[in-house]
Design a protein around this motif. Structure first.
Motif, short mmCIF file in Angstrom:
data_model
loop_
_atom_site.label_atom_id
_atom_site.label_comp_id
_atom_site.label_asym_id
_atom_site.label_seq_id
_atom_site.Cartn_x
_atom_site.Cartn_y
_atom_site.Cartn_z
N ARG A 118 2.76 -1.49 -3.13
CA ARG A 118 1.92 -2.67 -2.99
C ARG A 118 0.49 -2.26 -2.63
O ARG A 118 -0.48 -2.85 -3.11
CB ARG A 118 2.51 -3.60 -1.94
CG ARG A 118 3.81 -4.22 -2.45
CD ARG A 118 4.66 -4.87 -1.39
NE ARG A 118 3.96 -5.83 -0.55
CZ ARG A 118 4.42 -6.25 0.62
NH1 ARG A 118 5.57 -5.81 1.08
NH2 ARG A 118 3.73 -7.11 1.34
N GLU A 122 -2.90 -3.10 -4.90
CA GLU A 122 -4.12 -3.75 -4.40
C GLU A 122 -5.32 -2.82 -4.54
O GLU A 122 -6.41 -3.26 -4.84
CB GLU A 122 -3.94 -4.19 -2.95
CG GLU A 122 -2.87 -5.25 -2.76
CD GLU A 122 -3.03 -6.45 -3.67
OE1 GLU A 122 -4.16 -6.95 -3.83
OE2 GLU A 122 -2.01 -6.90 -4.24
N GLU A 180 -2.00 -10.22 0.90
CA GLU A 180 -0.64 -9.88 0.46
C GLU A 180 0.29 -9.61 1.65
O GLU A 180 1.46 -9.32 1.45
CB GLU A 180 -0.66 -8.65 -0.45
CG GLU A 180 -1.27 -8.91 -1.80
CD GLU A 180 -0.45 -9.88 -2.63
OE1 GLU A 180 0.78 -9.75 -2.65
OE2 GLU A 180 -1.06 -10.78 -3.23
#
Length: 189
Positions: A118, A122, A180
């Motif tokens: 993740r 990003e 997020e």
């Protein structure tokens, strides 16, 4: 041999004993090939005969009995070997802690890999300039502190502007991560 199998299936002890006498050397030789302990070899030997006793009435081709016994014995030997290779009991808890490693839980490596994926996703959303600056200043160094002069030269920009640009790029990345819910996970690790 077909008649002998029929008699053994009907409960004739003499016919059964003849089968055991005739094929015991074959079964013992297979047990020895697997390198089993004496106790395990005896278990495999007995289990093979038990399987034959359970399946006497299903043997359709008595000429293939030696092959059937050999295959059955090999399966029993493998069945006895499997658990001993997997289980290694120990009383030493320190050894178990060393084998377990620093992870506090079994799912921690998966959680870390997910968090890192993740994070990189990003990071990929940053503009090319920020990605390049952060890679050169933070990610790619081989443990050595990269000089701002070298990075500024590589990027063809003034040395004095690298720090503020780096700060803005990190702030952008932090905002993306916050959106997020990743930044808390990064601080915890």
């Amino acid at each position: 041999m077909a008649h002998q199998l029929q008699l053994a299936a009907a409960g004739d002890q003499v016919a059964w004993n003849d089968l055991v006498d005739r094929f015991s050397p074959l079964i013992w030789s297979i047990c020895r090939q697997f390198g089993l302990s004496s106790a395990d070899a005896a278990d495999a030997f007995q289990l093979t005969w038990l399987r034959l006793l359970e399946n006497l009435d299903t043997i359709q081709d008595p000429a293939r009995l030696p092959g059937w016994l050999g295959t059955t014995c090999r399966r029993e030997c493998l069945g006895l070997l499997r658990p001993t290779k997997r289980v290694r009991p120990t009383d030493d808890d320190r050894l178990l802690d060393r084998l377990r490693g620093p992870s506090s839980s079994a799912d921690q490596p998966v959680l870390i890999a997910d968090r890192n994926a993740r994070l990189w996703r990003e990071f990929g959303r940053l503009d090319a300039r920020c990605q390049r600056i952060l890679r050169l200043l933070l990610i790619d160094p081989d443990g050595d502190r990269v000089s701002y002069e070298l990075v500024a030269s590589a990027l063809e920009m003034p040395v004095g502007s690298l720090g503020p640009i780096r700060g803005r790029c990190l702030a952008r990345l932090r905002r993306l991560l916050d959106a997020e819910g990743i930044s808390d996970a990064l601080r915890d690790s």
